[in-house]
Design an enzyme around this catalytic site. Structure first.
Site, PDB file in Angstrom:
ATOM      1  N   HIS A 108       0.846  -1.204   0.000  1.00 56.36           N
ATOM      2  CA  HIS A 108       0.000   0.000   0.000  1.00 56.36           C
ATOM      3  C   HIS A 108       0.875   1.245   0.000  1.00 56.36           C
ATOM      4  CE1 HIS A 108      -3.332   2.662   1.586  1.00 56.36           C
ATOM      5  NE2 HIS A 108      -2.275   3.284   2.108  1.00 56.36           N
ATOM      6  N   GLU A 109       1.889   1.276   0.883  1.00 55.44           N
ATOM      7  CA  GLU A 109       2.747   2.464   0.954  1.00 55.44           C
ATOM      8  C   GLU A 109       3.583   2.620  -0.307  1.00 55.44           C
ATOM      9  OE1 GLU A 109       1.963   4.491   3.060  1.00 55.44           O
ATOM     10  OE2 GLU A 109       0.931   3.247   4.529  1.00 55.44           O
TER      11      GLU A 109
ATOM     12  N   GLU B 232      -5.925   6.937  -1.214  1.00 54.05           N
ATOM     13  CA  GLU B 232      -5.767   5.771  -0.349  1.00 54.05           C
ATOM     14  C   GLU B 232      -6.367   4.522  -0.986  1.00 54.05           C
ATOM     15  OE1 GLU B 232      -3.964   5.596   2.295  1.00 54.05           O
ATOM     16  OE2 GLU B 232      -3.532   7.739   2.442  1.00 54.05           O
TER      17      GLU B 232
ATOM     18  N   ASP C 284      -4.615   1.117  -1.781  1.00 54.08           N
ATOM     19  CA  ASP C 284      -5.179  -0.143  -1.282  1.00 54.08           C
ATOM     20  C   ASP C 284      -5.247  -1.208  -2.371  1.00 54.08           C
ATOM     21  OD1 ASP C 284      -5.544   0.266   1.407  1.00 54.08           O
ATOM     22  OD2 ASP C 284      -7.687   0.708   1.287  1.00 54.08           O
TER      23      ASP C 284
END
Length: 647
Positions: free
Chosen positions: A495-496, A555, A559
């Site tokens: 995700h990051e 986000e 995700d």
């Protein structure tokens, strides 16, 4: 907006019962927990992240208590200062001796400003002392040349968390403003104002706050990160106010004259003369006073903390305030965040886990590189540049090797008031930030301390940070299977990494500079895909409100990219178990929150609600359907042409 069969009832997940995996993955995994889980009385939510946070809180509070009673157990002077602040904050009897006296001298500084001209002359002085101002400066990396720090110009914030609370018909906003006015009036009376004068001051403050509503950015606008970068020649900027000495406000704080400044809110600057003039001067003073008092009330005695706490409880929906000891811990651990984070990391985070997580990160970057190489909608030129950016990502795991020098400047005087100690600390942090203007950007700086249960990507440094506290079950454990770990921390890691290629991060190069490294055709395709992600979430009912697709898009892009890459990584392991992967993915997003807090999240949080992250992103993965034998008759079914995959 697409319509998924499971989404209609998503808002009822707070009180929902267990379900079948085919009908609702989130509830199948978390339904029994959801029914029985109790939100701690002093918190607005509970669940995956919060459970870990409570564990960290419990462990460190025990140690702070022991240290406070026996300084001989402390072998670090910086940690000693943190413990002294904890002990001072927890010393109610000592604080009662001071009561409200310490803040009066600062309130008087606002009162003593008798004209707009005098206010203008004191802008730099007020800013360096941490007073709330309708226009102020900050220092940060130049987004187009991240080796250098520059001056950013920002406007005022609203009293309520977001513009959505001020919308016509928003009952929560009306009630919160009423509660704020009541508490602020009481606080003013507690420091010596008669009730009528206190009410007038609060009314003026709210009048100025209302003036700001159409001018300031809302959370959705702030989420479009690159839009804060609006360079302006300094000579032009200083002409933007008819009444304020904008030049001196900047030059007196940085001891220099910049060539340019960065405007974070152009609309705000365009309306500066409308909101700051002779007619609004008294309202500005009242707004400053009320904001300053409410912002510092908890730093006085317990009576003041309880008073401002009433508004905070109304905002969050929590039943009661943290007890004094817990408040003292969070105050100390917040101010000495890096000191406490390093202590926590060294004690609770082993080298074996650190090496294992680094290995997972290395593997995830490799998987990402493979997926970019095999990508069917990117040109070769863009692929090469994306891989260069991947290879340049700086990885930070656990806690920093070195604590920032600023902490050595803090010395706690336990004979003085808590308020005076905290005011001095704030001045130290402000001055340190201003001093950065004449220094190169520190790329080794950590954005999160080791005891924080979170992770992040910094587009201006092209780095990813995984604090020690998040590296535990259910996210990560040496006792979990590889598939469970990839469904937890693996997906968080990816995700990051994905943030480097979300709608914001994609506009920064390998050095963290805002720079278009895409071909026009590739970027057009990418924008279409991110729009699909906006559409997928926009308008989904949740907790009596609806998801704002634009607010949560970055986000969600991270995700879906993270889940896809973590799944690919899990497949390479001998013990790959796709069901365990998705079950742990759903487990980490368990959430139970108050209605008030859910409303706050929907208005301001750039993340989609946890239950929706669990379900909708799983629906985007073809492997989920095979694993649980989901058909178009089942609640979790989403037509193939509606599934969004970007990376």
């Amino acid at each position: 907006m697409f319509t998924s069969k499971i989404i209609g009832g998503a808002g009822d997940m707070v009180n929902a019962k267990p379900a079948d995996y085919k009908e609702n993955l989130y509830l199948a995994v978390n339904g029994a927990w959801q029914e029985k889980a109790e939100i701690p009385s002093d918190k607005p939510r509970t669940g995956g992240f919060m459970d870990l946070d409570e564990g960290v809180e419990k462990a460190l509070m025990k140690e702070f208590h022991e240290f406070a009673n026996d300084e001989g157990k402390i072998n670090d002077d910086l940690m000693l200062q943190a413990v002294k602040l904890y002990r001072l904050t927890n010393n109610v009897e000592h604080l009662n001796k001071f009561h409200h006296q310490p803040i009066l001298k600062d309130i008087q500084k606002i009162n003593d400003i008798t004209s707009l001209q005098e206010f203008s002359n004191k802008l730099a002085e007020l800013s360096k002392a941490g007073f709330p101002l309708p226009i102020d400066i900050s220092i940060d990396a130049d987004m187009k040349d991240t080796s250098k720090n520059v001056v950013y110009i920002g406007g005022a914030g609203l009293i309520l968390p977001d513009k959505t609370y001020y919308a016509e018909g928003n009952k929560s906003g009306e009630q919160l403003l009423k509660k704020f006015a009541e508490v602020a009036t009481r606080l003013l009376s507690m420091i010596g104002y008669n009730l009528d004068d206190a009410k007038k001051i609060v009314a003026k403050a709210l009048k100025f706050d209302k003036l700001l509503v159409p001018i300031v950015k809302g959370s959705e606008e702030w989420a479009d990160y690159t839009k804060i970068y609006n360079p302006m020649p300094f000579d032009e900027y200083i002409t933007k106010s008819d009444v304020l000495d904008l030049k001196s406000q900047v030059t007196e704080q940085i001891n220099d004259t910049p060539n340019k400044v960065i405007i974070t809110e152009p609309r705000y600057l365009d309306n500066l003369n409308k909101i700051i003039n002779e007619d609004t001067f008294e309202d500005i003073k009242a707004w400053m006073m009320v904001n300053f008092l409410t912002g510092n009330a908890s730093s006085l005695d317990e009576e003041f903390r309880q008073a401002i706490g009433e508004y905070n409880l109304a905002l969050s929906g929590a039943k009661e305030l943290q007890n004094r000891t817990k408040f003292a811990y969070h105050k100390a651990a917040g101010i000495f965040s890096q000191v406490v984070g390093v202590y926590y990391g060294k004690k609770y985070f082993g080298e074996d886990a650190k090496n294992d997580v680094r290995s997972m990160i290395k593997k995830m970057i490799s998987i990402y590189e493979q997926r970019i190489s095999a990508n069917t909608w990117l040109s070769e030129d863009t692929k090469k540049k994306a891989i260069v950016k991947l290879d340049k990502i700086e990885v930070k795991v656990g806690y920093p090797d070195k604590i920032d020098d600023i902490y050595s400047k803090i010395s706690i005087n336990e004979n003085d008031s808590l308020y005076d100690n905290l005011r001095e600390i704030k001045k130290i942090f402000i001055q340190d930030s201003l001093d950065q203007y004449h220094k190169p950007v520190d790329r080794t700086k950590w954005l999160m301390p080791g005891h924080m249960v979170n992770a992040c990507y910094d587009p201006s440094r092209n780095d990813i940070t995984f604090p020690a506290a998040i590296l535990q079950a259910p996210f990560y454990s040496l006792k979990q299977t590889s598939s469970e770990n990839f469904g937890g921390i693996g997906a968080v890691i990816a995700h990051e990494i994905s943030h480097a290629f979300d709608n914001n991060g994609a506009q920064f190069d390998e050095f963290g500079n805002m720079n278009n490294w895409w071909t026009d055709e590739d970027y057009s395709k990418f924008k279409d895909l991110t729009q699909s992600m906006i559409d997928e979430f926009d308008g989904i009912p949740y907790a009596g409100g609806k998801v704002n697709g634009k607010l949560v898009v970055s986000e969600n892009v991270a995700d879906v990219g993270g889940l896809r890459c973590a799944l690919e990584a899990a497949k390479t392991e001998d013990d790959y178990d796709v069901k365990k992967f998705f079950i742990n993915w759903a487990r980490v997003w368990r959430l139970k929150a108050t209605q008030e807090f859910n409303e706050l999240l929907l208005s301001t949080d750039v993340h989609a609600p946890g239950p929706l992250r669990a379900n909708v992103q799983a629906q985007n993965m073809d492997e989920f359907y095979d694993a649980f034998d989901v058909t178009d008759d089942d609640g979790m079914w989403l037509d193939e042409d509606k599934r969004v995959n970007i990376w």
